[in-house]
Scaffold this active site. Structure first.
Site, PDB file in Angstrom:
ATOM      1  N   TRP A   1      -3.728  -1.829  -1.376  1.00  0.00           N
ATOM      2  CA  TRP A   1      -3.769  -3.139  -2.034  1.00  0.00           C
ATOM      3  C   TRP A   1      -4.283  -4.106  -0.970  1.00  0.00           C
ATOM      4  CZ3 TRP A   1      -1.489  -7.999  -1.399  1.00  0.00           C
ATOM      5  CH2 TRP A   1      -1.595  -8.866  -2.484  1.00  0.00           C
TER       6      TRP A   1
ATOM      7  N   LYS B   1       5.245 -10.957 -18.441  1.00  0.00           N
ATOM      8  CA  LYS B   1       4.831  -9.621 -18.856  1.00  0.00           C
ATOM      9  C   LYS B   1       3.460  -9.658 -19.516  1.00  0.00           C
ATOM     10  CE  LYS B   1       7.518  -7.139 -17.095  1.00  0.00           C
ATOM     11  NZ  LYS B   1       7.458  -8.190 -16.144  1.00  0.00           N
TER      12      LYS B   1
ATOM     13  N   LYS C   1       3.116  -2.688  -6.970  1.00  0.00           N
ATOM     14  CA  LYS C   1       4.515  -2.617  -7.381  1.00  0.00           C
ATOM     15  C   LYS C   1       5.464  -3.241  -6.368  1.00  0.00           C
ATOM     16  CE  LYS C   1       7.860  -1.312 -10.076  1.00  0.00           C
ATOM     17  NZ  LYS C   1       8.052  -1.973 -11.375  1.00  0.00           N
TER      18      LYS C   1
ATOM     19  N   GLU D   1       0.526 -10.569 -16.917  1.00  0.00           N
ATOM     20  CA  GLU D   1       0.214  -9.644 -15.821  1.00  0.00           C
ATOM     21  C   GLU D   1      -0.447  -8.357 -16.298  1.00  0.00           C
ATOM     22  OE1 GLU D   1       3.629  -8.424 -13.535  1.00  0.00           O
ATOM     23  OE2 GLU D   1       4.871  -8.141 -15.302  1.00  0.00           O
TER      24      GLU D   1
ATOM     25  N   ASN E   1       0.615  -0.161   6.096  1.00  0.00           N
ATOM     26  CA  ASN E   1       1.059  -1.051   5.033  1.00  0.00           C
ATOM     27  C   ASN E   1       1.713  -2.258   5.695  1.00  0.00           C
ATOM     28  OD1 ASN E   1       1.999  -2.249   2.697  1.00  0.00           O
ATOM     29  ND2 ASN E   1       3.735  -0.856   2.456  1.00  0.00           N
ATOM     30  N   GLY E   2       1.333  -3.465   5.269  1.00  0.00           N
ATOM     31  CA  GLY E   2       1.898  -4.660   5.875  1.00  0.00           C
ATOM     32  C   GLY E   2       0.816  -5.587   6.378  1.00  0.00           C
TER      33      GLY E   2
ATOM     34  N   CYS F   1       0.834  -1.195   0.000  1.00  0.00           N
ATOM     35  CA  CYS F   1       0.000   0.000   0.000  1.00  0.00           C
ATOM     36  C   CYS F   1       0.869   1.246   0.000  1.00  0.00           C
ATOM     37  CB  CYS F   1      -0.902   0.007   1.237  1.00  0.00           C
ATOM     38  SG  CYS F   1      -1.865  -1.499   1.433  1.00  0.00           S
TER      39      CYS F   1
ATOM     40  N   HIS G   1       6.886 -33.681 -24.320  1.00  0.00           N
ATOM     41  CA  HIS G   1       6.590 -34.405 -23.087  1.00  0.00           C
ATOM     42  C   HIS G   1       5.248 -33.987 -22.489  1.00  0.00           C
ATOM     43  CE1 HIS G   1      10.482 -36.346 -23.046  1.00  0.00           C
ATOM     44  NE2 HIS G   1      11.054 -35.178 -23.268  1.00  0.00           N
TER      45      HIS G   1
ATOM     46  N   ARG H   1       1.452   1.424  -5.936  1.00  0.00           N
ATOM     47  CA  ARG H   1       1.646   0.497  -4.827  1.00  0.00           C
ATOM     48  C   ARG H   1       0.344  -0.202  -4.417  1.00  0.00           C
ATOM     49  NH1 ARG H   1       6.539   1.241  -2.286  1.00  0.00           N
ATOM     50  NH2 ARG H   1       5.761   0.151  -0.468  1.00  0.00           N
TER      51      ARG H   1
ATOM     52  N   GLU I   1      10.197 -14.577 -18.571  1.00  0.00           N
ATOM     53  CA  GLU I   1       9.896 -13.164 -18.329  1.00  0.00           C
ATOM     54  C   GLU I   1       8.913 -12.632 -19.364  1.00  0.00           C
ATOM     55  OE1 GLU I   1       9.838  -9.285 -16.806  1.00  0.00           O
ATOM     56  OE2 GLU I   1      10.142 -11.276 -15.962  1.00  0.00           O
TER      57      GLU I   1
END
Length: 608
Positions: A74, A484, A603, A487, A100-101, A2, A503, A27, A480
């Site tokens: 968030w 990208k 983020k 997300e 935040n946390g 957050c 396989h 954030r 990667e």
């Protein structure tokens, strides 16, 4: 995850809080709110949704004062709604808190407070903190916060205001970032520097289990024993424009176009007199020669950079490397000892899983090498050696330039280790250094092809599922590229090693399935061409990324080809990732998504 901002001074606090939160919305953006101390009461306004919703709500209200705190969220505990939004108020309506946390023992604390007659309105863990501060308050807000934190377990960055202290903001942190901004007759708290950069460049970086009291006169830091702590002022020397869009439609596009300059900033100063010089490194030759294994620990994009790092270090320095997801590393009782080096990678330097994994490795005797972007971050402070990636602020949630600079740092580390061990002769070493310094120019050339990439994205933005396949370093790169795309476009996407197709995965290939194939590794080129033929035979549409010298050949088997400049294959991932980033960006734009703020993400991941 957050964003927190707070202010005490002489100006109207509300616009300062809103402008600060705009810089922190990356954030978290599930909900937002502010609390302002005014005329013996706390005026609190909060709402579900983006910050713009809160801003519209405030237009119809007269909320003013000179002390206040703000928050953009968030969600962790409780769904995003008006009630669960921050700030949270104490039962007596005198104290407001932003957080935040995660408070790990909040249920026990909640049961205790309920037994004392406290009533709860939200589903959050944060409301416990507000009520507990009220319970501990005996006329001194700093002491009340200290006593509260002695009972709290978990991670937190807190901002607190109280009607009894109308000219004070109290803040604290543990395992979650929080800084103090020092102004003239005004002071600030924030989760990140960009939130307050237009007001001050003088920063105090709080450390774990510290509490700070802000008034118009200054800031005083204390440990939880109540002892005053002296802290050196950190002066920010990058400009406000670095954290602004600068004319680009999205931060993500701006940050991709910054890749050439930030790669250069990370690499060039470390090459002096035809040799690699790593600043802030105290790793001796004896430690390096005695190293039995290197652990690379990271999350998300940084983890994918670490997978590239494994290939590089094992090939060049001939040291065994194990790459671990940080959230798994610390819980599997890893076999780590004093003859190992642990490399931790984090853009923010505050990623909680990575921080905790680092502490686990350090506790077991491993030497810690940190690759981070943020000076003074928790990981940077606690590591034995630090290599900063000079990427500057990265605002878009989907990391781009941070990944390129993390790769750049890993190239420097791998080449330096190999040279120190005597595994590279002069000619080979100088060739590598020369090629390394050409990466920025190569990325610049790739960025000029954005219109072609945009056209291909337009043709395939409605894809339901996309596969990325590669071999060797191209498999690491594919991981990667796949991340990208998923997300920011919300398209299901998976990355597989090319040799693994037969396989099981090839069963998912059908007519029209999009498959993205990097082909940058010379010794695996023909095998990847065979893999392309395999998926084409099942009806796949193939987008290939390959060096210019192979374009003619690859065009015979792929539907579209993006050329990258011819470069040493070891360095190809730092160049070939850019077209994958651009492809994900354009797909997201064409789907109408919020590129910089993808759903459910934030983020800086400072919760477990």
């Amino acid at each position: 995850m957050c964003g927190i901002v707070g202010y005490v001074g002489q100006k109207n606090v509300t616009p300062i809080l809103i402008e600060g939160l705009k810089k922190l919305e990356y954030r978290g953006y599930d909900s937002a709110g502010v609390a302002v101390v005014n005329n013996g009461k706390v005026d609190m306004v909060k709402t579900k949704g983006r910050l713009a919703v809160l801003e519209d709500k405030l237009k119809n209200l007269n909320i003013s004062g000179t002390v206040g705190i703000g928050h953009t969220r968030w969600a962790t505990h409780g769904e995003p709604n008006d009630v669960n939004s921050h700030p949270h108020m104490s039962n007596n309506h005198k104290i407001a808190v932003v957080h935040n946390g995660i408070i790990e023992n909040y249920m026990q604390l909640k049961e205790f407070l309920i037994s004392k007659g406290y009533e709860f309105k939200s589903e959050t863990d944060t409301e416990v903190v507000a009520h507990l501060i009220e319970y501990n308050y005996k006329g001194n807000l700093v002491k009340a916060v200290m006593n509260t934190l002695n009972d709290v377990e978990g991670a937190y960055a807190l901002g607190v205001v109280c009607t009894d202290c109308p000219h004070q903001v109290v803040a604290a942190r543990k395992d979650s970032p929080l800084i103090v901004g020092l102004g003239q007759g005004e002071n600030f708290i924030a989760s990140d520097i960009p939130a307050i950069l237009e007001h001050t460049r003088d920063i105090l970086i709080l450390e774990d289990r510290e509490v700070v009291s802000l008034t118009t006169e200054g800031a005083e830091i204390y440990n939880l024993l109540g002892e005053k702590v002296e802290r050196e002022v950190f002066h920010v020397d990058w400009d406000v424009a670095s954290a602004e869009k600068g004319g680009y439609e999205h931060f993500m596009m701006k940050e991709m176009f910054e890749e050439p300059s930030v790669i250069k900033a990370t690499i060039n100063p470390r090459i002096q007199n035809n040799d690699i010089v790593l600043d802030k490194f105290r790793l001796t030759d004896e430690m390096l020669f005695n190293c039995e294994k290197i652990n690379i620990v990271a999350c998300g994009t940084a983890y994918h950079a670490g997978v590239v790092g494994k290939y590089l270090i094992e090939k060049l320095a001939r040291i065994p490397v194990e790459v671990d997801v940080a959230s798994e590393f610390r819980y599997r009782d890893p076999m780590v000892n004093e003859k190992q080096i642990t490399i931790v990678i984090s853009q923010s330097g505050e990623t909680l899983d990575t921080l905790m994994a680092m502490r686990e490795a350090k506790k077991k005797g491993s030497r810690i090498l940190a690759i981070v972007n943020v000076v003074g971050s928790s990981i940077a402070r606690e590591a034995d050696d630090v290599l900063y990636t000079w990427a500057g602020p990265e605002i878009a949630v989907a990391s781009t330039k941070a990944y390129n600079t993390q790769l750049s740092a890993l190239y420097l580390v791998a080449l330096s280790f190999a040279r120190r061990k005597g595994l590279l002769d002069d000619k080979t070493y100088q060739t590598y250094l020369s090629q390394l310094q050409e990466i920025p120019q190569c990325v610049e050339q790739v960025l000029q092809q954005r219109e072609m990439i945009q056209k291909f994205a337009y043709e395939h933005f409605n894809a339901k599922s996309v596969f990325f396949i590669g071999r060797g370093l191209d498999h690491a790169l594919s991981m990667e590229g796949s991340l990208k795309l998923k997300e920011i476009s919300y398209i299901h996407s998976e990355a597989y090693a090319g040799g693994e197709l037969k396989h099981g995965t090839i069963a998912l290939i059908e007519e029209g399935t999009l498959v993205v194939c990097p082909l940058t590794q010379e010794h695996l080129f023909e095998k990847m061409v065979s893999n392309i033929r395999e998926v084409k035979a099942r009806g796949a549409v193939v987008l290939a990324i390959t060096p210019e010298k192979h374009v003619e050949e690859v065009t015979k088997v792929a539907d579209a080809v993006i050329a990258i400049p011819d470069i040493e294959p070891l360095f190809a991932p730092a160049v070939a990732v850019t077209p994958l980033q651009l492809f994900a960006y354009y797909v997201s734009v064409m789907k109408g998504n919020d590129v910089d703020k993808p759903r459910n993400l934030a983020k800086s991941v400072t919760v477990e």
